[in-house]
Scaffold this active site. Structure first.
Site, PDB file in Angstrom:
ATOM      1  N   SER A 181       0.798  -1.227   0.000  1.00  0.00           N
ATOM      2  CA  SER A 181       0.000   0.000   0.000  1.00  0.00           C
ATOM      3  C   SER A 181       0.834   1.282   0.000  1.00  0.00           C
ATOM      4  CB  SER A 181      -0.939   0.007   1.193  1.00  0.00           C
ATOM      5  OG  SER A 181      -0.193  -0.039   2.386  1.00  0.00           O
ATOM      6  N   HIS A 209      -5.629  -4.352  -0.557  1.00  0.00           N
ATOM      7  CA  HIS A 209      -5.694  -3.221  -1.489  1.00  0.00           C
ATOM      8  C   HIS A 209      -6.001  -3.650  -2.925  1.00  0.00           C
ATOM      9  CE1 HIS A 209      -4.624   0.361   0.878  1.00  0.00           C
ATOM     10  NE2 HIS A 209      -4.015  -0.501   1.671  1.00  0.00           N
ATOM     11  N   LYS A 240     -11.926  -1.268   2.479  1.00  0.00           N
ATOM     12  CA  LYS A 240     -11.270  -0.383   1.503  1.00  0.00           C
ATOM     13  C   LYS A 240     -12.198  -0.172   0.304  1.00  0.00           C
ATOM     14  CE  LYS A 240      -6.915  -1.088   3.630  1.00  0.00           C
ATOM     15  NZ  LYS A 240      -5.936  -2.074   4.016  1.00  0.00           N
TER      16      LYS A 240
HETATM   17  C1  PLP Z   1      -5.569  -2.413   5.426  1.00  0.00           C
HETATM   18  C2  PLP Z   1      -4.943  -3.718   5.466  1.00  0.00           C
HETATM   19  C3  PLP Z   1      -5.344  -4.676   6.392  1.00  0.00           C
HETATM   20  C4  PLP Z   1      -6.361  -4.372   7.468  1.00  0.00           C
HETATM   21  O1  PLP Z   1      -7.645  -4.352   6.960  1.00  0.00           O
HETATM   22  P1  PLP Z   1      -8.841  -3.860   7.912  1.00  0.00           P
HETATM   23  O2  PLP Z   1     -10.045  -4.444   7.303  1.00  0.00           O
HETATM   24  O3  PLP Z   1      -8.821  -2.381   7.907  1.00  0.00           O
HETATM   25  O4  PLP Z   1      -8.558  -4.414   9.269  1.00  0.00           O
HETATM   26  C5  PLP Z   1      -4.759  -5.924   6.357  1.00  0.00           C
HETATM   27  N1  PLP Z   1      -3.812  -6.226   5.447  1.00  0.00           N
HETATM   28  C6  PLP Z   1      -3.386  -5.324   4.534  1.00  0.00           C
HETATM   29  C7  PLP Z   1      -2.357  -5.716   3.545  1.00  0.00           C
HETATM   30  C8  PLP Z   1      -3.936  -4.041   4.512  1.00  0.00           C
HETATM   31  O5  PLP Z   1      -3.517  -3.143   3.624  1.00  0.00           O
END
Ligand code: PLP
Length: 392
Positions: A181, A209, A240
């Site tokens: 990300s 992502h 997301k």
């Molecule tokens: C954002 C993210 C998470 C966490 O996701 P949430 O649903 O916000 O807990 C886990 N792994 C990766 C790679 C992320 O970018």
């Protein structure tokens, strides 16, 4: 009397002195193309709300209807109070959408990782982990008590070396982010599949992502590389691109069955709430019926990246709608973000330790909700600030 929280106050003061204290902005509006902060409307380039679903009328309507039918909360963990038919429906629809054998949903992407890694490996086992993996993967690996061997970022040759050098193990797991990300680069999943198959190692990708972003109509990284059935475990999030909240584990039936027996966040923490599940179901519906939002997201991302490059900014090596604007020192990125904010753009500076020293940046999160007008306005503000700070 001793003050037993004084040490925390000291640590907080230290963060502030180093400019590393997180000041959390308070948003007085829905999460959308624009947000209202301190009474001012700003162009929002921070959210992971890739498809603009966080404030979409269809998701809001679906959530309201579901509340009337099922109420709000799940009542207890699913193994104790039973599981709502809504949860089962969402899991079936997600499995279909992603072309996976089976799916279980968790409260978040973070807990999906915590539920999965310790369920599939443990003491005596080995995990090969990309050095830039997300914090939730790192924590999940630690919780598993397996040995963790890090390999160089997106480097299949180094993974091969790590595998060859690690001879003591019971079971083995390779784990990687799908999209990283901070840079927007994509894991070399076909090469990882090849290595995993060659050595008979479990393969897990965290596509937080990539969910709703990569693949046909946002079906994710496995679809993007057409590797259906070849990746054992796919983690996803609905916080997301789906614009809601909730975690996904997709994979072979025995893995999903086992997580329902042994995944601790599944067993000991309640399920997603009713409005969340209903909104996510609506999001799946929308994505299955049209790829318009996904297309818009990618064209917005490409446009923004190209125009920033034309202005003379270094936008790194992103292969996704995430656009890092590389600025070097953390102080520069902080100052840039502040100036953007003054001019009407909400975009965060990211510095050490989230990214290496000297690689501070503004990370632009593009979204399908921005109009061309919004993007042009934001670009002109980037130009103004870039010139003001003598960066372009
Ligand atoms: C954002 C993210 C998470 C966490 O996701 P949430 O649903 O916000 O807990 C886990 N792994 C990766 C790679 C992320 O970018």
């Amino acid at each position: 009397m001793t003050d037993n929280t004084q040490y925390l106050e000291n640590q907080i003061d230290e963060l502030k002195e180093q400019g590393l204290f997180n000041n959390i902005r308070v948003i007085d509006s829905p999460m959308d193309a624009h947000v209202v902060i301190d009474g001012r409307k700003l162009i929002n380039l921070c959210a992971n709300n890739y498809l603009g679903l966080a404030n979409h009328p269809r998701l809001k309507e679906a959530a309201k209807k579901a509340i009337d039918e099922y109420g709000i909360g799940p009542g207890a963990v699913r193994t104790i109070a039973g599981t709502l038919s809504l949860h089962e429906k969402l899991e079936e629809r997600l499995a279909q959408f992603k072309g996976a054998e089976s799916v279980v949903t968790l409260q978040s992407g973070f807990t999906a990782n915590l539920a999965t890694v310790p369920a599939v490996v443990g003491r005596g086992d080995v995990i090969f982990s990309d050095e830039l993996n997300h914090a939730s993967i790192i924590d999940a690996c630690r919780l598993s008590r397996a040995q963790v061997v890090r390999y160089n970022h997106n480097d299949p040759a180094d993974l091969r070396r790590a595998i060859a050098e690690t001879t003591e193990y019971n079971r083995r797991l390779i784990v990687t982010d799908g999209v990283f990300s901070m840079d927007g680069d994509i894991a070399p999943l076909p090469a990882l599949v090849e290595i995993a198959q060659e050595h008979g190692i479990l393969l897990m990708v965290d596509d937080a992502h990539g969910e709703g972003v990569l693949g046909r109509g946002g079906r994710g990284i496995v679809d993007h590389f057409d590797l259906h059935g070849q990746v054992d475990i796919e983690i996803g999030t609905m916080s997301k691109a789906f614009g809601v909240v909730g975690g996904i584990v997709a994979g072979k039936q025995p893995i999903i069955d086992w997580i329902k027996q042994r995944g601790r966040p599944f067993l000991f923490s309640s399920a997603m709430t009713v409005p969340d599940v209903a909104a996510c179901l609506e999001a799946v519906d929308m994505l299955e019926n049209s790829d318009e939002l996904v297309q818009k997201l990618w064209s917005n991302g490409k446009f923004f990246q190209t125009e920033l490059q034309k202005l003379g900014f270094d936008t790194g090596d992103s292969a996704t709608p995430i656009v890092p604007v590389m600025l070097g020192e953390a102080e520069v990125a902080q100052a840039f973000s502040k100036e953007l904010f003054k001019e009407g753009v909400f975009a965060m500076a990211i510095g050490f330790p989230t990214v290496p020293k000297g690689k501070a940046r503004i990370r632009v999160m593009n979204s399908a909700v921005h109009s061309t007008n919004d993007l042009e306005e934001a670009l002109s503000i980037f130009e103004t600030v870039g010139k003001r700070l003598n960066l372009i």
